[in-house]
Design a protein around this motif. Structure first.
Motif, PDB file in Angstrom:
ATOM      1  N   GLY A 237       0.800  -1.217   0.000  1.00  0.00           N
ATOM      2  CA  GLY A 237       0.000   0.000   0.000  1.00  0.00           C
ATOM      3  C   GLY A 237       0.832   1.267   0.000  1.00  0.00           C
ATOM      4  N   CYS A 238       1.939   1.276   0.762  1.00  0.00           N
ATOM      5  CA  CYS A 238       2.774   2.476   0.853  1.00  0.00           C
ATOM      6  C   CYS A 238       3.385   2.836  -0.493  1.00  0.00           C
ATOM      7  CB  CYS A 238       3.856   2.302   1.918  1.00  0.00           C
ATOM      8  SG  CYS A 238       5.004   0.940   1.605  1.00  0.00           S
ATOM      9  N   ASP A 239       3.684   1.838  -1.322  1.00  0.00           N
ATOM     10  CA  ASP A 239       4.249   2.098  -2.652  1.00  0.00           C
ATOM     11  C   ASP A 239       3.153   2.463  -3.653  1.00  0.00           C
ATOM     12  OD1 ASP A 239       6.935   1.590  -1.941  1.00  0.00           O
ATOM     13  OD2 ASP A 239       6.629  -0.557  -2.150  1.00  0.00           O
ATOM     14  N   LEU A 240       1.998   1.832  -3.524  1.00  0.00           N
ATOM     15  CA  LEU A 240       0.902   2.084  -4.454  1.00  0.00           C
ATOM     16  C   LEU A 240       0.437   3.539  -4.374  1.00  0.00           C
ATOM     17  CD1 LEU A 240      -1.179   0.765  -6.458  1.00  0.00           C
ATOM     18  CD2 LEU A 240      -2.665   0.486  -4.469  1.00  0.00           C
ATOM     19  N   VAL A 241       0.223   4.036  -3.161  1.00  0.00           N
ATOM     20  CA  VAL A 241      -0.324   5.392  -3.022  1.00  0.00           C
ATOM     21  C   VAL A 241       0.682   6.464  -3.419  1.00  0.00           C
ATOM     22  CG1 VAL A 241      -1.972   4.700  -1.248  1.00  0.00           C
ATOM     23  CG2 VAL A 241       0.281   5.571  -0.551  1.00  0.00           C
ATOM     24  N   GLU A 242       1.977   6.116  -3.454  1.00  0.00           N
ATOM     25  CA  GLU A 242       3.001   7.095  -3.804  1.00  0.00           C
ATOM     26  C   GLU A 242       3.333   7.115  -5.295  1.00  0.00           C
ATOM     27  OE1 GLU A 242       6.441   6.678  -1.323  1.00  0.00           O
ATOM     28  OE2 GLU A 242       5.356   7.204   0.507  1.00  0.00           O
ATOM     29  N   LEU A 243       2.642   6.305  -6.093  1.00  0.00           N
ATOM     30  CA  LEU A 243       2.894   6.314  -7.536  1.00  0.00           C
ATOM     31  C   LEU A 243       2.579   7.684  -8.125  1.00  0.00           C
ATOM     32  CD1 LEU A 243       1.407   2.863  -8.597  1.00  0.00           C
ATOM     33  CD2 LEU A 243       3.815   3.521  -8.688  1.00  0.00           C
ATOM     34  N   LYS A 244       3.443   8.111  -9.042  1.00  0.00           N
ATOM     35  CA  LYS A 244       3.222   9.370  -9.743  1.00  0.00           C
ATOM     36  C   LYS A 244       2.801   9.079 -11.192  1.00  0.00           C
ATOM     37  CE  LYS A 244       6.140  12.258  -6.864  1.00  0.00           C
ATOM     38  NZ  LYS A 244       7.213  13.294  -6.814  1.00  0.00           N
ATOM     39  N   ILE A 245       2.152  10.053 -11.792  1.00  0.00           N
ATOM     40  CA  ILE A 245       1.653   9.864 -13.150  1.00  0.00           C
ATOM     41  C   ILE A 245       2.780   9.450 -14.091  1.00  0.00           C
ATOM     42  CG2 ILE A 245       0.634  11.061 -15.138  1.00  0.00           C
ATOM     43  CD1 ILE A 245      -1.017  12.707 -13.119  1.00  0.00           C
ATOM     44  N   GLY A 246       3.964  10.043 -13.916  1.00  0.00           N
ATOM     45  CA  GLY A 246       5.100   9.710 -14.760  1.00  0.00           C
ATOM     46  C   GLY A 246       5.569   8.276 -14.633  1.00  0.00           C
ATOM     47  N   ASP A 247       5.225   7.606 -13.503  1.00  0.00           N
ATOM     48  CA  ASP A 247       5.589   6.194 -13.334  1.00  0.00           C
ATOM     49  C   ASP A 247       4.771   5.296 -14.259  1.00  0.00           C
ATOM     50  OD1 ASP A 247       7.419   6.701 -11.229  1.00  0.00           O
ATOM     51  OD2 ASP A 247       5.799   6.697  -9.748  1.00  0.00           O
ATOM     52  N   LEU A 248       3.584   5.771 -14.644  1.00  0.00           N
ATOM     53  CA  LEU A 248       2.636   4.919 -15.353  1.00  0.00           C
ATOM     54  C   LEU A 248       2.372   5.340 -16.788  1.00  0.00           C
ATOM     55  CD1 LEU A 248      -0.069   4.547 -12.548  1.00  0.00           C
ATOM     56  CD2 LEU A 248       1.958   3.135 -12.928  1.00  0.00           C
ATOM     57  N   VAL A 249       2.806   6.547 -17.147  1.00  0.00           N
ATOM     58  CA  VAL A 249       2.452   7.104 -18.450  1.00  0.00           C
ATOM     59  C   VAL A 249       3.702   7.335 -19.288  1.00  0.00           C
ATOM     60  CG1 VAL A 249       1.534   9.165 -19.577  1.00  0.00           C
ATOM     61  CG2 VAL A 249       0.322   8.167 -17.639  1.00  0.00           C
ATOM     62  N   SER A 250       3.602   7.001 -20.555  1.00  0.00           N
ATOM     63  CA  SER A 250       4.659   7.313 -21.519  1.00  0.00           C
ATOM     64  C   SER A 250       4.004   8.023 -22.697  1.00  0.00           C
ATOM     65  CB  SER A 250       5.355   6.030 -21.992  1.00  0.00           C
ATOM     66  OG  SER A 250       6.342   6.329 -22.962  1.00  0.00           O
ATOM     67  N   GLY A 251       4.236   9.338 -22.808  1.00  0.00           N
ATOM     68  CA  GLY A 251       3.549  10.120 -23.833  1.00  0.00           C
ATOM     69  C   GLY A 251       2.061  10.109 -23.553  1.00  0.00           C
ATOM     70  N   PRO A 252       1.245   9.823 -24.569  1.00  0.00           N
ATOM     71  CA  PRO A 252      -0.208   9.793 -24.369  1.00  0.00           C
ATOM     72  C   PRO A 252      -0.733   8.428 -23.916  1.00  0.00           C
ATOM     73  CG  PRO A 252       0.279   9.528 -26.696  1.00  0.00           C
ATOM     74  CD  PRO A 252       1.613   9.670 -25.999  1.00  0.00           C
ATOM     75  N   GLU A 253       0.154   7.465 -23.716  1.00  0.00           N
ATOM     76  CA  GLU A 253      -0.257   6.086 -23.445  1.00  0.00           C
ATOM     77  C   GLU A 253       0.038   5.682 -21.994  1.00  0.00           C
ATOM     78  OE1 GLU A 253      -1.717   4.256 -25.775  1.00  0.00           O
ATOM     79  OE2 GLU A 253      -1.465   5.771 -27.341  1.00  0.00           O
ATOM     80  N   ILE A 254      -0.779   4.756 -21.492  1.00  0.00           N
ATOM     81  CA  ILE A 254      -0.483   4.092 -20.224  1.00  0.00           C
ATOM     82  C   ILE A 254       0.517   2.983 -20.508  1.00  0.00           C
ATOM     83  CG2 ILE A 254      -1.420   2.842 -18.251  1.00  0.00           C
ATOM     84  CD1 ILE A 254      -2.562   5.621 -18.452  1.00  0.00           C
ATOM     85  N   ARG A 255       1.576   2.904 -19.732  1.00  0.00           N
ATOM     86  CA  ARG A 255       2.601   1.878 -19.943  1.00  0.00           C
ATOM     87  C   ARG A 255       2.006   0.480 -19.758  1.00  0.00           C
ATOM     88  NH1 ARG A 255       7.845   4.259 -19.228  1.00  0.00           N
ATOM     89  NH2 ARG A 255       7.719   6.334 -18.263  1.00  0.00           N
ATOM     90  N   THR A 256       2.573  -0.488 -20.462  1.00  0.00           N
ATOM     91  CA  THR A 256       2.193  -1.890 -20.233  1.00  0.00           C
ATOM     92  C   THR A 256       3.042  -2.505 -19.124  1.00  0.00           C
ATOM     93  OG1 THR A 256       3.713  -2.622 -21.976  1.00  0.00           O
ATOM     94  CG2 THR A 256       1.407  -2.238 -22.596  1.00  0.00           C
ATOM     95  N   ARG A 257       4.199  -1.885 -18.841  1.00  0.00           N
ATOM     96  CA  ARG A 257       5.061  -2.301 -17.732  1.00  0.00           C
ATOM     97  C   ARG A 257       5.634  -1.064 -17.053  1.00  0.00           C
ATOM     98  NH1 ARG A 257       8.789  -7.371 -19.945  1.00  0.00           N
ATOM     99  NH2 ARG A 257       7.043  -8.773 -20.473  1.00  0.00           N
ATOM    100  N   ALA A 258       5.834  -1.164 -15.762  1.00  0.00           N
ATOM    101  CA  ALA A 258       6.405  -0.042 -15.020  1.00  0.00           C
ATOM    102  C   ALA A 258       7.391  -0.575 -13.987  1.00  0.00           C
ATOM    103  CB  ALA A 258       5.297   0.760 -14.341  1.00  0.00           C
TER     104      ALA A 258
END
Length: 212
Positions: free
Chosen positions: A64-85
């Protein structure tokens, strides 16, 4: 007789422990039917953020401590949601990779369109202070709500249920503990064995499926 601090503190002798009556031990993982029941509830209630949080929690298998601290840049590449992070775990300081499957990408895309923000912003901000992230306590409260909504007992499920869910499904399908160790970011395989609750019955069931 074993001595405890209460022997020296009269005020503590009749005090009820903070966790009296609480269920101690690992929380249960969700099964496929329960996963879809929670998704149906969140969609029906139009809880777009919670649907994204739920889907990402299952796929990422993060604490939980890592999940809530995720930033948009961790999950997004350009206009797409990453398939892996990849992120660095707070507890161990070790990197861990995770996949983001199609359902999670779709729900994240819907949430981030609504949420707005840039790559340095938290994916799930606090409602009190948008510059901060959702707290682990609030995350736990949300999980309790979801669990109660589909008729499960909240004392048997929690945020760790989400971390364990996909790992347990993968283990049951493959029996590959080493793969689960990598996915959960455990430093020792013994921790993974305990985490999954692997016992002799599991080991024998896997052995019986193997023909030589």
């Amino acid at each position: 007789m074993e001595m405890t601090y209460s022997h020296f503190d009269p005020a503590a002798q009749n005090r009820v422990p903070w966790n009296f009556g609480a269920k101690i031990g690992p929380k249960r993982p969700f099964n496929q039917k329960q996963i879809w029941a929670i998704r149906f509830f969140l969609d029906r209630e139009e809880r777009i953020r919670d649907r994204a949080l739920f889907d990402l929690a299952i796929d990422s298998k993060l604490r939980g401590c890592d999940l809530v601290e995720l930033k948009i840049g961790d999950l997004v590449s350009g206009p797409e949601i990453r398939t892996r992070a990849t992120i660095t775990q707070r507890k161990t300081g070790r990197p861990v990779q995770f996949e983001i499957a199609a359902d999670a990408r779709a729900s994240l895309f819907a949430w981030l369109e609504l949420r707005g923000g840039d790559v340095e912003d938290y994916v799930f901000p606090s409602r009190v202070d948008h510059s901060r992230h959702l707290s682990t306590r609030q995350y736990a409260r949300l999980v309790d709500e979801w669990v109660t909504a589909i008729g499960l007992r909240p004392e048997e499920y929690g945020t760790h249920s989400l971390r364990r869910t996909k790992a347990s499904i993968i283990y049951k399908a493959t029996g590959n503990i080493r793969a689960i160790q990598i996915l959960l970011g455990h430093s020792k395989i013994e921790n993974t064995v305990r985490y999954l609750g692997v016992d002799i019955e599991d080991a024998l069931t896997l052995a019986e499926k193997t023909e030589i």
